[in-house]
Design an enzyme around this catalytic site. Structure first.
Site, PDB file in Angstrom:
ATOM      1  N   LYS A 134      -3.939  -7.041 -67.631  1.00 60.39           N
ATOM      2  CA  LYS A 134      -3.794  -5.786 -68.613  1.00 60.39           C
ATOM      3  C   LYS A 134      -2.938  -4.847 -67.760  1.00 60.39           C
ATOM      4  CE  LYS A 134      -6.760  -2.315 -70.913  1.00 60.39           C
ATOM      5  NZ  LYS A 134      -8.199  -2.097 -71.100  1.00 60.39           N
ATOM      6  N   SER A 136      -8.861  -1.586 -75.834  1.00 59.53           N
ATOM      7  CA  SER A 136      -7.828  -1.481 -75.162  1.00 59.53           C
ATOM      8  C   SER A 136      -6.884  -2.695 -74.441  1.00 59.53           C
ATOM      9  CB  SER A 136      -7.344  -0.220 -74.444  1.00 59.53           C
ATOM     10  OG  SER A 136      -8.287  -0.462 -73.080  1.00 59.53           O
ATOM     11  N   SER A 158     -13.615  -1.837 -74.388  1.00 62.24           N
ATOM     12  CA  SER A 158     -12.485  -2.565 -74.422  1.00 62.24           C
ATOM     13  C   SER A 158     -12.235  -3.893 -74.190  1.00 62.24           C
ATOM     14  CB  SER A 158     -11.528  -1.511 -73.443  1.00 62.24           C
ATOM     15  OG  SER A 158     -11.142  -0.381 -74.119  1.00 62.24           O
TER      16      SER A 158
END
Length: 391
Positions: free
Chosen positions: A31, A108, A132
């Site tokens: 990420k 996210s 997330s």
């Protein structure tokens, strides 16, 4: 051809392993809030990326995976500054959701989740502050874990809200989820007791998701829950999260008011108004709830929906804030408690992916993953009985 909705930077691999071990031949989508040496952190925002400088060292979690034989496939997209649960980035687009086409991927940790779903990486290394990891896992039919707060070191992480930030991961199945856990988590840990259900928490989800999770809950003990306290708990969590997010990024955002998309920009605008006194009061309230929650659950494991609904369709932004608020009523339990949570994929009667979440005692991460594996086997049995009717 590389999909820029999933990947910001990709290689073959981008970073080679530094050792060998249980993760040899595995590939990682990192990420874009975790440091990869020699690369910039983009945080899902072109303006942030433009002013970023190359990182001098890997994030601790990246370093550990490389040492155990995994390769970094690339740096995967995220919602802006990780302050969303939707996975709809206004600059790069929404990563695809292959099990639910034309539906959002969840965020996210959207890019790592889609990379795993699309089989472009085997491990999605992401973060979970308020859901997330758990939300994209639910929306995309993946296994995912939010560890106990502090169990995995956050060195090299661009923070959102340090009180709640965790480094977690997503995989296609529980075996690899456990292997990554052996690399990143401290050995040993707490045991888990019986699995319990709160019907009122189950009812917070849409009917199709509640039914899919409820199929796993059949015959499990029911317990009470302080539902009247839930709005206050969630509000206190969001107050602290907002205050810490503004403390982390407000100075940068104050000089770039139009750098963010409308959704995340409005969230930061509200964050800017939170006073230190309000944050202190909210922290004190959360401390009380955390202590009470941990004491009440003891060694029991709570089964509840990982998200309040299946993935909403792409292109319906009006409903996303309502979906976010509904889901946060569920994800806030583990977040406020600082507890580990594993999302187990289930399927609705309509054929869409959803998630059943197991929230366990602090430091029970290894035991919770193993319990989730057994629950997952039960899920397969339930699915088979549904498909076969009475035969």
């Amino acid at each position: 051809m590389t999909d820029p909705r999933i990947w910001r930077v990709v290689g073959d691999p981008l970073v080679r392993p530094t050792g060998s071990g249980a993760l040899t031949d595995q590939t990682v989508a990192v990420k874009d809030v975790l440091a990869v040496a020699g690369q910039r952190i983009g945080a899902g925002n072109p303006a942030w990326l433009e002013h970023a400088v190359p990182e001098l060292a890997h994030a601790w979690a990246v370093e550990r995976l490389l040492a155990d034989g995994a390769a970094v496939r690339g740096i995967a997209q995220t919602d802006e500054l990780a302050y969303s649960l939707a996975g709809v980035n206004p600059h790069y687009g929404a990563p695809p959701n292959p099990l639910a086409p034309h539906r959002i991927p969840g965020g996210s940790s959207s890019g790592p989740a889609s990379a795993v779903s699309m089989s472009e990486a085997t491990i999605g290394l992401g973060t979970d502050t308020a859901g997330s990891i758990r939300v994209p896992a639910a929306y995309q039919g993946l296994w995912g874990i939010r560890p106990t707060v502090g169990a995995v070191r956050v060195d090299g992480l661009l923070p959102l809200a340090s009180s709640f930030d965790t480094v977690g991961w997503l995989t296609h199945g529980p075996t690899l989820l456990a292997e990554v856990g052996r690399s990143l988590l401290p050995p040993g840990g707490a045991a888990v007791g019986e699995v319990v259900v709160v019907d009122e928490l189950l009812a917070l989800a849409d009917a199709d998701v509640a039914a899919a999770v409820g199929a796993l809950a059949a015959g499990l003990p029911r317990i009470g829950w302080p539902m009247a306290s839930m709005p206050g708990m969630l509000a206190a969590m969001q107050t602290v999260q907002a205050y810490e997010a503004w403390r982390a990024h407000g100075a940068w955002l104050a000089t770039r008011p139009d750098a963010l998309g409308a959704d995340v920009r409005s969230r930061f605008a509200r964050a800017a108004a939170v006073t230190p006194a309000q944050a202190d009061a909210a922290r004190a309230e959360l401390d009380r709830h955390r202590t009470g929650m941990r004491g009440y659950l003891g060694d029991r494991v709570l089964l509840l929906p990982a998200a309040s609904s299946v993935a909403p369709p792409v292109g319906r932004p009006r409903s996303l804030d309502a979906v976010r608020q509904a889901t946060l009523q569920l994800t806030c339990v583990a977040t406020i408690g600082g507890l580990p949570a594993v999302s187990v994929p289930v399927t609705t009667d309509g054929g869409l992916p959803a998630g059943a979440c197991l929230v366990g005692p602090a430091s029970s991460d290894h035991a919770l993953i193993e319990l989730a594996r057994r629950i997952g086997e039960t899920r397969s049995d339930v699915r088979g009985r549904r498909a076969g009717g009475s035969h």
